[in-house]
Every structure is written in structure tokens, then in C-alpha cells.
Design a protein around this motif. Structure first.
Motif, PDB file in Angstrom:
ATOM      1  N   ALA A   1      31.837  43.157  28.870  1.00  0.00           N
ATOM      2  CA  ALA A   1      32.434  41.887  29.293  1.00  0.00           C
ATOM      3  C   ALA A   1      33.948  41.954  29.191  1.00  0.00           C
ATOM      4  CB  ALA A   1      31.894  40.755  28.429  1.00  0.00           C
ATOM      5  N   ARG A   2      34.468  42.573  28.146  1.00  0.00           N
ATOM      6  CA  ARG A   2      35.915  42.715  27.957  1.00  0.00           C
ATOM      7  C   ARG A   2      36.517  43.518  29.112  1.00  0.00           C
ATOM      8  NH1 ARG A   2      36.139  45.623  23.310  1.00  0.00           N
ATOM      9  NH2 ARG A   2      35.369  43.835  22.161  1.00  0.00           N
TER      10      ARG A   2
ATOM     11  N   GLY B   1      39.479  43.844  34.246  1.00  0.00           N
ATOM     12  CA  GLY B   1      39.495  44.270  35.641  1.00  0.00           C
ATOM     13  C   GLY B   1      39.838  43.122  36.574  1.00  0.00           C
ATOM     14  N   LYS B   2      39.283  41.951  36.298  1.00  0.00           N
ATOM     15  CA  LYS B   2      39.583  40.785  37.134  1.00  0.00           C
ATOM     16  C   LYS B   2      41.052  40.411  37.028  1.00  0.00           C
ATOM     17  CE  LYS B   2      35.019  38.706  37.271  1.00  0.00           C
ATOM     18  NZ  LYS B   2      34.191  37.558  36.893  1.00  0.00           N
ATOM     19  N   ARG B   3      41.598  40.498  35.836  1.00  0.00           N
ATOM     20  CA  ARG B   3      43.020  40.174  35.657  1.00  0.00           C
ATOM     21  C   ARG B   3      43.891  41.140  36.450  1.00  0.00           C
ATOM     22  NH1 ARG B   3      42.798  39.035  29.253  1.00  0.00           N
ATOM     23  NH2 ARG B   3      41.973  36.932  29.376  1.00  0.00           N
ATOM     24  N   ARG B   4      43.528  42.421  36.423  1.00  0.00           N
ATOM     25  CA  ARG B   4      44.298  43.410  37.186  1.00  0.00           C
ATOM     26  C   ARG B   4      44.200  43.148  38.681  1.00  0.00           C
ATOM     27  NH1 ARG B   4      41.558  47.764  35.217  1.00  0.00           N
ATOM     28  NH2 ARG B   4      41.670  47.407  33.024  1.00  0.00           N
ATOM     29  N   GLN B   5      43.009  42.775  39.141  1.00  0.00           N
ATOM     30  CA  GLN B   5      42.829  42.497  40.570  1.00  0.00           C
ATOM     31  C   GLN B   5      43.633  41.284  40.998  1.00  0.00           C
ATOM     32  OE1 GLN B   5      38.623  42.115  41.039  1.00  0.00           O
ATOM     33  NE2 GLN B   5      38.266  44.319  41.211  1.00  0.00           N
ATOM     34  N   GLN B   6      43.743  40.299  40.128  1.00  0.00           N
ATOM     35  CA  GLN B   6      44.535  39.122  40.459  1.00  0.00           C
ATOM     36  C   GLN B   6      46.021  39.447  40.467  1.00  0.00           C
ATOM     37  OE1 GLN B   6      43.328  36.244  37.580  1.00  0.00           O
ATOM     38  NE2 GLN B   6      41.480  35.656  38.697  1.00  0.00           N
TER      39      GLN B   6
END
Length: 87
Positions: free
Chosen positions: A23-24, A29-34
Motif C-alpha cells: 500500500a505504501r 507511485g500515485k504521488r509520482r504520477q501526479q
């Protein structure tokens, strides 16, 4: 100070360490994609600004060269029209 939700879930036995790390990684990964599209947009804007500056500089240089050429042509015309014939 209270512990993180992840730590609380681990202590309660609702998740295991593997699921917590998964989950971490997913959140990171989502933060990097944003962040990536924002950076790409900034890079594109900076490239456009550099291109506009370059174009403006080249236009100024061309305009100055055209003005010099016109001045030379004007001088040449003045000389030709006021030339005194020699006998």
C-alpha cells in the motif's frame, strides 16, 4: 503522539507487513504520477518561453539588419542623385 493508521492496523492484526508495504508503494507511485504531469507542463512552458525569447531576438536582429540595408540604399541613392558630372 499517535501512531499512523498503518501502524495501528498492523498492531490490530488487520493487515500484514507485506500488504502495508504494498500500500505504501502504491501511494508513493500515485504521488509520482501526479507530480510528473505538473513537471512535464512546467518543462513545456519553459521551452515555449525560451523559444519565444529566441524568436524575438532573431526578429530584432533581422529588423536591425533590414534598417541598416535601407539606410545604405538611401545613402547610395542620395549620392547618385546629387552626383556632379565631371568634364
Amino acid at each position: 503522539m499517535g501512531s499512523s493508521l498503518q501502524e495501528q492496523l498492523l498492531k490490530a492484526g488487520l493487515v500484514n507487513k507485506q500488504k502495508a508495504s504494498q500500500a505504501r508503494k502504491q501511494v508513493a507511485g500515485k504521488r509520482r504520477q501526479q507530480a510528473a504531469p505538473d513537471q512535464a507542463r512546467l518543462d513545456a512552458e519553459q521551452a515555449q518561453a525560451r523559444q519565444r525569447e529566441r524568436d524575438a531576438r532573431l526578429n530584432r536582429e533581422r529588423q536591425e539588419e533590414a534598417e541598416k540595408k535601407a539606410a545604405r540604399a538611401q545613402i547610395k541613392q542620395l549620392i547618385e542623385t546629387h552626383r556632379v558630372a565631371r568634364d
